[in-house]
Design a protein around this motif. Structure first.
Motif, PDB file in Angstrom:
ATOM      1  N   LYS A   1     -41.836 -20.922  -7.139  1.00 56.40           N
ATOM      2  CA  LYS A   1     -40.968 -21.395  -8.047  1.00 56.40           C
ATOM      3  C   LYS A   1     -39.548 -21.291  -7.974  1.00 56.40           C
ATOM      4  N   THR A   2     -38.695 -22.080  -7.821  1.00 56.29           N
ATOM      5  CA  THR A   2     -37.193 -21.767  -7.956  1.00 56.29           C
ATOM      6  C   THR A   2     -36.891 -21.552  -9.800  1.00 56.29           C
ATOM      7  N   VAL A   3     -36.211 -20.253  -9.439  1.00 54.09           N
ATOM      8  CA  VAL A   3     -35.495 -20.171 -10.904  1.00 54.09           C
ATOM      9  C   VAL A   3     -34.161 -20.322 -10.728  1.00 54.09           C
ATOM     10  N   GLU A   4     -33.658 -20.865 -12.043  1.00 57.50           N
ATOM     11  CA  GLU A   4     -32.385 -20.988 -11.307  1.00 57.50           C
ATOM     12  C   GLU A   4     -31.557 -20.484 -11.903  1.00 57.50           C
ATOM     13  N   LEU A   5     -30.416 -20.001 -10.923  1.00 60.01           N
ATOM     14  CA  LEU A   5     -29.144 -19.785 -11.733  1.00 60.01           C
ATOM     15  C   LEU A   5     -27.738 -20.101 -12.433  1.00 60.01           C
ATOM     16  N   LEU A   6     -27.872 -19.437 -13.946  1.00 57.52           N
ATOM     17  CA  LEU A   6     -27.194 -20.274 -14.840  1.00 57.52           C
ATOM     18  C   LEU A   6     -25.877 -19.521 -14.956  1.00 57.52           C
ATOM     19  N   TRP A   7     -24.834 -19.874 -15.364  1.00 59.75           N
ATOM     20  CA  TRP A   7     -23.308 -18.895 -15.234  1.00 59.75           C
ATOM     21  C   TRP A   7     -23.564 -19.088 -16.882  1.00 59.75           C
ATOM     22  N   ARG A   8     -23.757 -20.235 -17.659  1.00 61.83           N
ATOM     23  CA  ARG A   8     -23.749 -20.107 -19.330  1.00 61.83           C
ATOM     24  C   ARG A   8     -24.928 -21.274 -19.535  1.00 61.83           C
ATOM     25  N   ARG A   9     -24.498 -21.603 -21.048  1.00 62.65           N
ATOM     26  CA  ARG A   9     -25.995 -21.794 -21.631  1.00 62.65           C
ATOM     27  C   ARG A   9     -26.022 -23.565 -21.065  1.00 62.65           C
ATOM     28  N   PRO A  10     -27.507 -23.718 -20.935  1.00 56.17           N
ATOM     29  CA  PRO A  10     -27.805 -24.933 -20.415  1.00 56.17           C
ATOM     30  C   PRO A  10     -27.588 -26.281 -21.559  1.00 56.17           C
ATOM     31  N   ASP A  11     -27.554 -27.217 -21.084  1.00 51.22           N
ATOM     32  CA  ASP A  11     -27.250 -28.319 -22.139  1.00 51.22           C
ATOM     33  C   ASP A  11     -28.173 -29.037 -23.172  1.00 51.22           C
ATOM     34  N   ARG A  12     -29.841 -29.180 -22.048  1.00 49.65           N
ATOM     35  CA  ARG A  12     -31.040 -28.626 -22.408  1.00 49.65           C
ATOM     36  C   ARG A  12     -31.922 -27.568 -23.749  1.00 49.65           C
ATOM     37  N   PRO A  13     -32.691 -28.400 -24.122  1.00 49.14           N
ATOM     38  CA  PRO A  13     -33.084 -27.329 -24.964  1.00 49.14           C
ATOM     39  C   PRO A  13     -34.600 -26.107 -23.462  1.00 49.14           C
ATOM     40  N   PHE A  14     -34.668 -24.642 -24.461  1.00 45.68           N
ATOM     41  CA  PHE A  14     -35.012 -23.238 -23.680  1.00 45.68           C
ATOM     42  C   PHE A  14     -35.314 -22.857 -24.740  1.00 45.68           C
ATOM     43  N   ILE A  15     -36.013 -21.821 -24.435  1.00 42.49           N
ATOM     44  CA  ILE A  15     -36.018 -20.730 -25.633  1.00 42.49           C
ATOM     45  C   ILE A  15     -36.019 -19.359 -24.269  1.00 42.49           C
ATOM     46  N   VAL A  16     -35.251 -18.293 -24.664  1.00 43.99           N
ATOM     47  CA  VAL A  16     -36.015 -17.437 -24.561  1.00 43.99           C
ATOM     48  C   VAL A  16     -36.712 -16.179 -24.167  1.00 43.99           C
ATOM     49  N   MET A  17     -37.209 -15.888 -23.072  1.00 41.31           N
ATOM     50  CA  MET A  17     -38.369 -15.775 -22.267  1.00 41.31           C
ATOM     51  C   MET A  17     -38.237 -13.728 -23.065  1.00 41.31           C
ATOM     52  N   ALA A  18     -36.350 -13.470 -21.568  1.00 38.89           N
ATOM     53  CA  ALA A  18     -37.245 -11.921 -22.019  1.00 38.89           C
ATOM     54  C   ALA A  18     -34.797 -11.631 -21.752  1.00 38.89           C
ATOM     55  N   ASP A  19     -34.511 -10.439 -22.295  1.00 41.54           N
ATOM     56  CA  ASP A  19     -33.359 -10.248 -21.595  1.00 41.54           C
ATOM     57  C   ASP A  19     -33.566  -8.946 -20.792  1.00 41.54           C
ATOM     58  N   PHE A  20     -32.593  -8.836 -19.687  1.00 40.21           N
ATOM     59  CA  PHE A  20     -32.505  -8.024 -18.733  1.00 40.21           C
ATOM     60  C   PHE A  20     -31.139  -7.615 -19.312  1.00 40.21           C
ATOM     61  N   GLN A  21     -30.869  -5.808 -18.639  1.00 42.77           N
ATOM     62  CA  GLN A  21     -29.436  -5.281 -18.652  1.00 42.77           C
ATOM     63  C   GLN A  21     -29.990  -4.495 -17.109  1.00 42.77           C
ATOM     64  N   SER A  22     -28.882  -4.748 -16.639  1.00 36.33           N
ATOM     65  CA  SER A  22     -28.645  -3.395 -15.385  1.00 36.33           C
ATOM     66  C   SER A  22     -27.322  -2.830 -15.070  1.00 36.33           C
ATOM     67  N   ARG A  23     -27.640  -2.206 -14.104  1.00 40.40           N
ATOM     68  CA  ARG A  23     -26.250  -1.398 -13.288  1.00 40.40           C
ATOM     69  C   ARG A  23     -26.712  -1.581 -11.971  1.00 40.40           C
ATOM     70  N   GLY A  24     -25.067  -2.482 -11.081  1.00 42.95           N
ATOM     71  CA  GLY A  24     -25.847  -1.865  -9.703  1.00 42.95           C
ATOM     72  C   GLY A  24     -26.237  -2.971  -9.139  1.00 42.95           C
ATOM     73  N   GLU A  25     -26.958  -4.302  -9.925  1.00 42.50           N
ATOM     74  CA  GLU A  25     -28.124  -5.351  -8.869  1.00 42.50           C
ATOM     75  C   GLU A  25     -26.179  -6.297  -9.135  1.00 42.50           C
ATOM     76  N   SER A  26     -26.744  -7.558  -8.389  1.00 39.88           N
ATOM     77  CA  SER A  26     -26.816  -8.854  -7.976  1.00 39.88           C
ATOM     78  C   SER A  26     -27.321  -9.951  -9.137  1.00 39.88           C
ATOM     79  N   PRO A  27     -27.156 -10.710  -9.199  1.00 39.28           N
ATOM     80  CA  PRO A  27     -26.859 -11.832 -10.314  1.00 39.28           C
ATOM     81  C   PRO A  27     -28.148 -12.464  -9.056  1.00 39.28           C
ATOM     82  N   GLU A  28     -28.421 -11.988  -8.268  1.00 31.76           N
ATOM     83  CA  GLU A  28     -30.115 -12.555  -7.238  1.00 31.76           C
ATOM     84  C   GLU A  28     -30.996 -11.399  -7.933  1.00 31.76           C
TER      85      GLU A  28
END
Length: 79
Positions: A1-28
């Motif tokens: 399954k491909t996970v979209e990488l977004l830089w802003r809130r999408p226009d379609r409805p969604f629910i948040v599953m989890a929040d991640f925080q990190s140092r020294g990692e990339s968006p990938e």
């Protein structure tokens, strides 16, 4: 399954599953974590500006493409 990488809130409805925080990692890296939990997409935010690891940590590769402070909200689109 491909996970979209977004830089802003999408226009379609969604629910948040989890929040991640990190140092020294990339968006990938955050996208891979979101994929592991079955997310449809991840909304990325870079905090306190964009940094390369060489700027913040001595002796690391400046060309690594990592950021120092990053968050990601793993989301599921609502049908």
């Amino acid at each position: 399954k491909t996970v979209e990488l977004l830089w802003r809130r999408p226009d379609r409805p969604f629910i948040v599953m989890a929040d991640f925080q990190s140092r020294g990692e990339s968006p990938e890296d955050i996208r891979k974590k979101a994929a592991q939990i079955g997310a449809d997409a991840v909304i990325i935010a870079i905090l306190w500006g964009l940094y390369d690891r060489g700027t913040e940590w001595a002796g690391t590769d400046k060309e690594s493409g990592s950021y120092s402070h990053i968050t990601g909200a793993a989301i599921l689109y609502q049908k």
